[in-house]
Write an enzyme that holds these catalytic residues in place. Sequence first.
Site, PDB file in Angstrom:
ATOM      1  CB  SER A 233      -0.922   0.011   1.221  1.00 32.12           C
ATOM      2  OG  SER A 233      -1.630   1.232   1.230  1.00 32.12           O
TER       3      SER A 233
ATOM      4  CG  MET B 183      -8.354   7.490   1.125  1.00 29.79           C
ATOM      5  SD  MET B 183      -7.666   7.592   2.784  1.00 29.79           S
ATOM      6  CE  MET B 183      -6.870   6.004   2.917  1.00 29.79           C
TER       7      MET B 183
ATOM      8  CG  HIS C  19      -9.153   0.413  -1.602  1.00 28.81           C
ATOM      9  ND1 HIS C  19      -8.710   0.282  -0.295  1.00 28.81           N
ATOM     10  CD2 HIS C  19     -10.516   0.438  -1.517  1.00 28.81           C
ATOM     11  CE1 HIS C  19      -9.741   0.223   0.522  1.00 28.81           C
ATOM     12  NE2 HIS C  19     -10.854   0.336  -0.188  1.00 28.81           N
TER      13      HIS C  19
ATOM     14  CG  MET D 111     -12.322  -2.035   3.794  1.00 28.74           C
ATOM     15  SD  MET D 111     -10.659  -1.741   3.161  1.00 28.74           S
ATOM     16  CE  MET D 111      -9.888  -0.825   4.508  1.00 28.74           C
TER      17      MET D 111
ATOM     18  CG  ASP E 245      -6.664  -2.314   2.671  1.00 25.08           C
ATOM     19  OD1 ASP E 245      -5.626  -2.051   3.298  1.00 25.08           O
ATOM     20  OD2 ASP E 245      -7.194  -1.533   1.852  1.00 25.08           O
TER      21      ASP E 245
HETATM   22  C1  DX5 Z   1      -6.891   2.150   4.716  1.00 24.06           C
HETATM   23  C2  DX5 Z   1      -6.270   1.741   3.416  1.00 24.06           C
HETATM   24  C3  DX5 Z   1      -5.156   0.778   3.532  1.00 24.06           C
HETATM   25  C4  DX5 Z   1      -3.974   1.230   4.329  1.00 24.06           C
HETATM   26  C5  DX5 Z   1      -3.483   0.017   5.083  1.00 24.06           C
HETATM   27  O1  DX5 Z   1      -8.114   2.750   4.492  1.00 24.06           O
HETATM   28  O2  DX5 Z   1      -7.241   1.168   2.559  1.00 24.06           O
HETATM   29  O3  DX5 Z   1      -4.745   0.278   2.264  1.00 24.06           O
HETATM   30  O4  DX5 Z   1      -2.913   1.738   3.578  1.00 24.06           O
HETATM   31  O5  DX5 Z   1      -2.489   0.421   5.930  1.00 24.06           O
HETATM   32  P1  DX5 Z   1      -1.897  -0.478   7.079  1.00 24.06           P
HETATM   33  O6  DX5 Z   1      -1.282  -1.682   6.423  1.00 24.06           O
HETATM   34  O7  DX5 Z   1      -0.901   0.438   7.695  1.00 24.06           O
HETATM   35  O8  DX5 Z   1      -3.008  -0.837   7.998  1.00 24.06           O
HETATM   36 ZN    ZN Z   2      -6.676   0.115   0.700  1.00 22.98          ZN
END
Ligand code: DX5
Ligand code: ZN
Length: 215
Positions: free
Chosen positions: A8, A37, A66, A137, A175
């Site tokens: 990510s 986002m 995503h 998620m 994720d």
């Molecule tokens: C959160 C994102 C993730 C995030 C995960 O909303 O969708 O992809 O980067 O980060 P970690 O691995 O740090 O939880």
């Molecule tokens: Zn993500």
Amino acid sequence: MAIKVSASLLSADFSCLTSELKRIDSSGADWIHYDVMDGFFVPNISFGEPVLRSINDKLTRPCDVHLMITEPIRYVDHYAELGADYITVHYESTDDLDTLIDRIHELGCKAGIALKPATPVSVIERFISKIELILIMTVEPGFGGQGIILETLDKVAKAREMADSSEREIFVQVDGGINDKTADMVKTSGADVLVSGSYIFHADDMAKAVSILKS
Ligand code: DX5
Ligand code: ZN
């Protein structure tokens, strides 16, 4: 089951993305996870099309986008043009998932559906014959570096059952909060694509961290 790791980019050092991409490349991570986002669908703003445009010719791995945005139908064409291989949209972000999935396919991309922690897996049932990925998620979407919500593991198991009974190749991706301590439980529950941000980017040795997630 072969496990894939999707790195990510949200946890990368944005001041040197080119060298971060090289680090991902030599780490053995399989895909690059690109978290978009918009500050409405989730309470945070990350990056969008311009950043992907500036790095897409440097990506050596499939790009897994995503979308955590409202009205994703307005943007999927752009991400396809920018080279996305997978485009994953949130069930909660649209009233017309059928049209959205069809459009993603028309654009030549694979389609995924993401579910927030409170959304049951059963909502995916009627789309299962036309998607290539289910994203469970394991944290509330919006921020990296959160702890896994253990209650989501049952959903991972249900998604795996649904994927297997479809008799099509459908990845079950997780994720949020994936690290050396949580990888085994998500894999045991049935995940085969592990998104990881803070754990692998903050590790002293990214390649070692990736191999721990996969093993
Ligand atoms: C959160 C994102 C993730 C995030 C995960 O909303 O969708 O992809 O980067 O980060 P970690 O691995 O740090 O939880
Ligand atoms: Zn993500």
